[in-house]
Design a protein around this motif. Structure first.
Motif, PDB file in Angstrom:
ATOM      1  N   LYS A 214       0.819  -1.203   0.000  1.00 53.56           N
ATOM      2  CA  LYS A 214       0.000   0.000   0.000  1.00 53.56           C
ATOM      3  C   LYS A 214       0.858   1.261   0.000  1.00 53.56           C
ATOM      4  N   TYR A 215       1.861   1.274   0.857  1.00 50.08           N
ATOM      5  CA  TYR A 215       2.729   2.457   0.969  1.00 50.08           C
ATOM      6  C   TYR A 215       3.966   2.244   0.091  1.00 50.08           C
ATOM      7  N   TYR A 217       5.158   4.894  -2.287  1.00 52.34           N
ATOM      8  CA  TYR A 217       5.643   6.139  -2.889  1.00 52.34           C
ATOM      9  C   TYR A 217       6.599   6.829  -1.915  1.00 52.34           C
ATOM     10  N   ASP A 276       1.001   6.469   0.632  1.00 58.55           N
ATOM     11  CA  ASP A 276       0.102   5.577  -0.100  1.00 58.55           C
ATOM     12  C   ASP A 276      -0.543   6.253  -1.300  1.00 58.55           C
ATOM     13  N   ASN A 277      -0.121   7.477  -1.605  1.00 61.41           N
ATOM     14  CA  ASN A 277      -0.794   8.236  -2.657  1.00 61.41           C
ATOM     15  C   ASN A 277       0.207   9.118  -3.383  1.00 61.41           C
ATOM     16  N   ASP A 278       0.323   8.932  -4.688  1.00 59.88           N
ATOM     17  CA  ASP A 278       1.275   9.717  -5.469  1.00 59.88           C
ATOM     18  C   ASP A 278       0.846  11.178  -5.591  1.00 59.88           C
ATOM     19  N   ASP A 280      -0.820  12.892  -3.257  1.00 57.41           N
ATOM     20  CA  ASP A 280      -0.473  13.537  -1.990  1.00 57.41           C
ATOM     21  C   ASP A 280       1.026  13.841  -1.930  1.00 57.41           C
ATOM     22  N   LYS A 336      -6.823  17.597  -7.747  1.00 58.21           N
ATOM     23  CA  LYS A 336      -6.871  16.303  -7.059  1.00 58.21           C
ATOM     24  C   LYS A 336      -8.081  15.479  -7.507  1.00 58.21           C
ATOM     25  N   LYS A 340      -8.020  11.744  -9.371  1.00 63.02           N
ATOM     26  CA  LYS A 340      -8.699  10.617  -8.743  1.00 63.02           C
ATOM     27  C   LYS A 340      -9.533   9.864  -9.780  1.00 63.02           C
ATOM     28  N   PRO A 343      -6.331   8.484 -13.078  1.00 62.17           N
ATOM     29  CA  PRO A 343      -4.975   8.194 -12.594  1.00 62.17           C
ATOM     30  C   PRO A 343      -3.980   7.934 -13.718  1.00 62.17           C
TER      31      PRO A 343
END
Length: 470
Positions: A214-215, A217, A276-278, A280, A336, A340, A343
């Motif tokens: 999940k994490y 990045y 967990d989010n590119d 962010d 953002k 979403k 992607p």
């Protein structure tokens, strides 16, 4: 104009008509010559020329910034080109300007200074800045718009202003004292002297200390020494080659595409956390700092540590130009929302911004500005440090967004407030740009993401010859 005098002489001397005609001619000739003459006298401009020459002789010369002089031997600031009023510029001069010059106004100074926030936050941001300025060189000369000021005098200004706020004066008396003891210097761009403000904040996000499914990045620290990459054939895979002459600064030439897309810094122990989010991660780079909430419940601040050699490239204009979003969606929230839903376009747009930020972790969650002082939401601003100095005290007049409990903007409201100039940004350039720091978290982000406002900024500088001066 020709007059035949010989004909006049032939007229009978005893003729009454001749006498009248002669009298008329004698009275008319001087008037004709004075009105028709091409040799008109020049207007007397000696007064205006003398005034201009005296003014130029009194104008402050541009300083030699290479000279470091003690602040107790010379005035701590002087004017370059434009000046507010002569008696403020040359407090010890006996020269008296013409009345018309003294009455000229270069800007409209507020008569009453009102602040929409609590006094405790104002004191805190000043103390934050004074703490870091205790280590600075007091004789260092800084530019403040059209003025030059020493670092020591900026510090004295903050101390004197803090002392004034501690007297618990009425707004009217406080404003009178402020105008009497401080210079109010209007800065900005154009005839109206205004500044375009955008907003920034410190996001909070979930993170992991190790890479997981999940994490995945990473955010990186600055490499202490950078191996020189070599491209294998035409592929995007890099083989790390230790050069016999190491170049510790080579990382500054890596683009976002090379780092995040091609992994040129991967597996070198430079990862300090994983997100967990590119998207962010990208906006963490834009904001320059944030708060990481780890899976074990602990939190650390991710603060700006350095950047590569490339300039910032904004996404909004490119996406609007491509037609994927409209002008109303050009805010952080709109961008953002688009990624979403799409992607597949993330790398296409992210890699166009070659600038890359490196971070360091700190137990101090609050971010610090480029001048070293701890930032405070609603009280800190960022400017171009080639134009305005770190530690400058300012009074701003702007509009602010009002949010509901869902972090949605329901209205915009005028406000005025004292702030401290503590930070800078790669996209903040020139005398007409500034960034307003809204604080930490999603609510601050909702305000910052839509903030694009023109406003008035008045820097405040202690008068050198004020009565309270020691």
């Amino acid at each position: 104009m020709l007059i035949h005098f010989e004909k006049i002489k032939k007229l009978p001397s005893d003729s009454t008509m001749s006498k009248k005609l002669l009298l008329i001619i004698l009275l008319t000739v001087p008037l004709i010559f004075t009105s028709c003459s091409i040799f008109k006298s020049k207007p007397d401009n000696s007064t205006s020329r003398n005034t201009e020459q005296v003014y130029k002789s009194q104008r402050a010369k541009k300083p030699d910034l290479s000279i470091q002089w003690p602040s107790n031997e010379n005035p701590p600031f002087w004017y370059r080109e434009k000046r507010i009023t002569p008696k403020l510029v040359l407090p010890e001069s006996n020269f008296t300007k013409p009345k018309s010059f003294l009455s000229k106004k270069f800007f409209n100074t507020p008569k009453i200074f009102t602040d929409d926030l609590d006094k405790a936050s104002l004191k805190k941001v000043i103390l934050n800045q004074l703490k870091i300025m205790a280590l600075s060189n007091p004789t260092k000369v800084e530019r403040l718009g059209d003025l030059m000021v020493t670092n020591g005098w900026l510090k004295k200004t903050l101390k004197s202003f803090l002392s004034l706020t501690n007297e618990n004066l009425t707004p009217k008396e406080f404003s009178r004292r402020l105008l009497d003891e401080f210079i109010i210097h209007h800065v900005g761009k154009g005839k109206r002297k205004q500044i375009l403000f955008t907003g920034y904040y410190a996001p909070t996000m979930q993170a992991s200390r190790v890479k997981t499914k999940k994490y995945r990045y990473p955010i990186y620290r600055i490499p202490k020494s950078s191996p020189e990459p070599q491209l294998i054939g035409n592929s995007k895979n890099y083989k790390i080659h230790e050069s016999s002459v190491p170049n510790p600064q080579i990382w500054r030439n890596f683009t976002r595409k090379q780092i995040d897309g091609e992994g040129v810094l991967s597996n070198q122990g430079l990862e300090i956390a994983w997100l967990d989010n590119d998207v962010d991660r990208f906006f963490l780079h834009i904001q320059g700092s944030g708060q990481l909430i780890f899976r074990d419940g602990t939190s650390l601040g991710a603060h700006f540590a350095g950047a590569n050699n490339f300039k910032f490239g904004g996404l909004g204009k490119r996406m609007i130009k491509d037609g994927v979003i409209d002008l109303a969606q050009g805010s952080m929230q709109g961008i953002k929302k688009y990624f979403k839903k799409h992607p597949e376009d993330i790398e296409k747009y992210f890699f166009q911004n070659k600038r890359y930020i490196f971070f360091k972790l700190s137990s101090d969650g609050n971010p610090r500005g480029s001048g070293g002082g701890e930032l405070l939401g609603g009280r800190s601003i960022a400017t171009d440090k080639k134009v305005y100095p770190a530690g400058g005290l300012a009074f701003v007049k702007l509009r602010k967004p009002i949010l509901n409990d869902k972090n949605q903007i329901v209205q915009w409201k005028n406000f005025s407030r004292f702030v401290v100039d503590q930070d800078t940004g790669n996209a903040i350039r020139g005398k007409g740009r500034a960034d307003f720091y809204f604080g930490m978290g999603d609510r601050a982000g909702a305000k910052a993401g839509h903030f694009h406002e023109w406003g008035d900024v008045f820097y405040i500088i202690k008068k050198f010859n004020s009565k309270s001066d020691s």
